[in-house]
Motif scaffolding. Structure first.
Motif, PDB file in Angstrom:
ATOM      1  N   ASP A  44       0.825  -0.965  -0.071  1.00 14.80           N
ATOM      2  CA  ASP A  44      -0.035   0.196  -0.025  1.00 14.80           C
ATOM      3  C   ASP A  44       0.862   1.259   0.061  1.00 14.80           C
ATOM      4  OD1 ASP A  44      -2.462  -1.222  -0.122  1.00 14.80           O
ATOM      5  OD2 ASP A  44      -2.550  -1.172   2.111  1.00 14.80           O
ATOM      6  N   ARG A  45       1.734   1.332   0.880  1.00 15.82           N
ATOM      7  CA  ARG A  45       2.751   2.555   0.949  1.00 15.82           C
ATOM      8  C   ARG A  45       3.331   2.620  -0.486  1.00 15.82           C
ATOM      9  NH1 ARG A  45       8.242   2.959   1.789  1.00 15.82           N
ATOM     10  NH2 ARG A  45       8.660   0.967   2.486  1.00 15.82           N
ATOM     11  N   LEU A  46       4.080   1.509  -0.856  1.00 11.05           N
ATOM     12  CA  LEU A  46       4.691   1.624  -2.223  1.00 11.05           C
ATOM     13  C   LEU A  46       3.755   2.263  -3.435  1.00 11.05           C
ATOM     14  CD1 LEU A  46       6.709  -1.675  -2.182  1.00 11.05           C
ATOM     15  CD2 LEU A  46       7.714   0.675  -1.595  1.00 11.05           C
ATOM     16  N   MET A  47       2.500   1.744  -3.358  1.00 12.43           N
ATOM     17  CA  MET A  47       1.637   2.104  -4.538  1.00 12.43           C
ATOM     18  C   MET A  47       1.236   3.490  -4.253  1.00 12.43           C
ATOM     19  SD  MET A  47      -0.578  -1.266  -5.468  1.00 12.43           S
ATOM     20  CE  MET A  47      -0.734  -2.314  -4.122  1.00 12.43           C
ATOM     21  N   LYS A  48       1.056   3.796  -2.956  1.00 15.82           N
ATOM     22  CA  LYS A  48       0.516   5.304  -2.586  1.00 15.82           C
ATOM     23  C   LYS A  48       1.673   6.271  -3.186  1.00 15.82           C
ATOM     24  CE  LYS A  48      -0.134   7.634   1.428  1.00 15.82           C
ATOM     25  NZ  LYS A  48       1.111   7.186   2.386  1.00 15.82           N
ATOM     26  N   ASP A  49       3.000   6.091  -2.670  1.00 15.29           N
ATOM     27  CA  ASP A  49       4.003   6.817  -3.263  1.00 15.29           C
ATOM     28  C   ASP A  49       4.596   6.629  -4.500  1.00 15.29           C
ATOM     29  OD1 ASP A  49       3.704   7.437  -0.341  1.00 15.29           O
ATOM     30  OD2 ASP A  49       5.571   6.519   0.459  1.00 15.29           O
ATOM     31  N   GLY A  50       3.921   5.833  -5.479  1.00 18.22           N
ATOM     32  CA  GLY A  50       4.173   5.966  -6.886  1.00 18.22           C
ATOM     33  C   GLY A  50       5.800   5.151  -6.801  1.00 18.22           C
ATOM     34  N   LEU A  51       5.844   4.486  -5.779  1.00 18.61           N
ATOM     35  CA  LEU A  51       7.273   3.699  -6.150  1.00 18.61           C
ATOM     36  C   LEU A  51       7.173   2.347  -6.981  1.00 18.61           C
ATOM     37  CD1 LEU A  51       8.662   4.163  -2.271  1.00 18.61           C
ATOM     38  CD2 LEU A  51       9.533   5.131  -4.532  1.00 18.61           C
ATOM     39  N   ILE A  52       6.254   1.959  -7.205  1.00 21.64           N
ATOM     40  CA  ILE A  52       6.247   0.588  -8.089  1.00 21.64           C
ATOM     41  C   ILE A  52       6.268   1.064  -9.425  1.00 21.64           C
ATOM     42  CG2 ILE A  52       4.782  -1.409  -8.799  1.00 21.64           C
ATOM     43  CD1 ILE A  52       4.651  -1.855  -5.847  1.00 21.64           C
ATOM     44  N   ASP A  53       5.553   2.100  -9.724  1.00 24.74           N
ATOM     45  CA  ASP A  53       5.983   2.916 -11.068  1.00 24.74           C
ATOM     46  C   ASP A  53       7.469   3.199 -11.457  1.00 24.74           C
ATOM     47  OD1 ASP A  53       3.394   2.644 -11.562  1.00 24.74           O
ATOM     48  OD2 ASP A  53       2.659   4.472 -11.218  1.00 24.74           O
ATOM     49  N   LYS A  54       7.927   3.826 -10.260  1.00 25.55           N
ATOM     50  CA  LYS A  54       9.416   4.054 -10.424  1.00 25.55           C
ATOM     51  C   LYS A  54      10.284   2.612 -10.417  1.00 25.55           C
ATOM     52  CE  LYS A  54      12.887   6.283  -7.559  1.00 25.55           C
ATOM     53  NZ  LYS A  54      13.562   5.455  -6.377  1.00 25.55           N
ATOM     54  N   PHE A  55      10.134   1.706  -9.743  1.00 25.04           N
ATOM     55  CA  PHE A  55      10.727   0.459  -9.779  1.00 25.04           C
ATOM     56  C   PHE A  55      10.586  -0.248 -11.361  1.00 25.04           C
ATOM     57  CE2 PHE A  55       9.923  -0.358  -4.995  1.00 25.04           C
ATOM     58  CZ  PHE A  55      10.998   0.523  -4.866  1.00 25.04           C
TER      59      PHE A  55
END
Ligand code: ARG
Length: 268
Positions: A245-256
């Motif tokens: 949830d945290r990674l998705m909320k912060d847009g980190l998955i897209d970054k990865f």
């Protein structure tokens, strides 16, 4: 009458509350082991750029990719070390169920069959399936019907095997344990097409002039990747979902995803 209904509702409420609290503290063995060893052991099949793949980092063979960046964050949130175990995709769920690894992340779709033997986190990344062919043949393949009676490759134990068998008439399915071996078969004309996740196919096409991505649409109702956990570890699933949830909320998955695609120079 009204009283009776209220009573029933109240009872239902109590039952639900007890149920939730039991599920909430479903202290599974895996979490206990992770806490005891101070280490999260993750099983993967590192033949699947951009999800997970081998790359030289400062001259050293390293496993990188979207999934690896995600489990690094999960281990960080849990305050434990991360250890990656690389095996063929086909053996991953049995490694999980025999406690060789704590969780599995491998671009794995949570399909109904797998759900019978393991539990899954929420879906963290969605992707379609791609059909890859030799560049010289691209014009020959426009629809699923053009694959009729052809030799089509898929990785052993994957949902793509099922897709090939169920959606292509008269197909000759060729299953191998590792994606690079299937890519070699395609290049060497031993198979005519290969079904893999779209981001994987586009990575190969980007790095190999002799390969091409078709526009053939294949159906996939499990469309997305999730993390597998041994059954009976709801506390671990909850912990993982919190990190996701945290990674998705912060847009980190897209970054990865972007980072892994940029770094991907896989040629075979
Ligand atoms: N998404 C497919 C499945 O769940 C294939 C995943 C293959 N992953 C890998 N790391 N080779 O079956």
């Amino acid at each position: 009458m009204m009283k009776g209904m209220l009573k029933k509702l109240f009872c239902l409420f109590i039952v639900a509350a007890i149920g939730i609290s039991i599920a909430g503290c479903g202290g599974g063995e895996t979490m206990k082991r992770i806490e005891k060893t101070g280490k999260l052991v993750v099983g993967t099949s590192a033949d699947y750029a951009p999800y997970e793949y081998h790359m030289l980092v400062d001259g050293k063979d390293t496993i990188v990719g979207i999934d690896i960046s995600i489990v690094e964050e999960i281990a960080k949130d849990m305050g434990v070390q991360l250890q990656i175990v690389d095996t063929d995709f086909n053996g991953l769920l049995s490694s999980l169920n025999t406690n060789k690894v704590d969780i599995v992340i491998a671009g794995m779709n949570p399909d109904e069959e797998r759900k019978k033997s393991v539990d899954f986190s929420k879906i963290y990344y969605e992707a379609k399936q791609g059909v890859m062919v030799r560049a010289e043949d691209k014009d020959k393949y426009k629809t699923v019907a053009d694959l009729k009676d052809k030799k089509v490759g898929a990785q052993l134990g994957t949902t793509q095997e099922k897709i090939v068998k169920e959606q292509i008439e008269g197909v000759n399915l060729v299953s191998l344990g590792k994606i690079p071996d299937l890519v070699m078969e395609l290049k060497n004309k031993k198979i005519d097409a290969l079904v893999v996740e779209f981001p994987v196919a586009s990575g190969y096409v980007k790095n190999n002039d002799d390969l091409a991505l078709t526009d053939i649409p294949v159906k996939d109702d499990t469309g997305g990747s999730a993390i597998a956990v041994k059954k009976g570890n709801s506390n671990l699933v909850e912990q993982i979902n919190k990190s996701l949830d945290r990674l998705m909320k912060d847009g980190l998955i897209d970054k990865f995803v972007q980072e892994a695609n940029e770094k991907n120079v896989t040629t075979k």
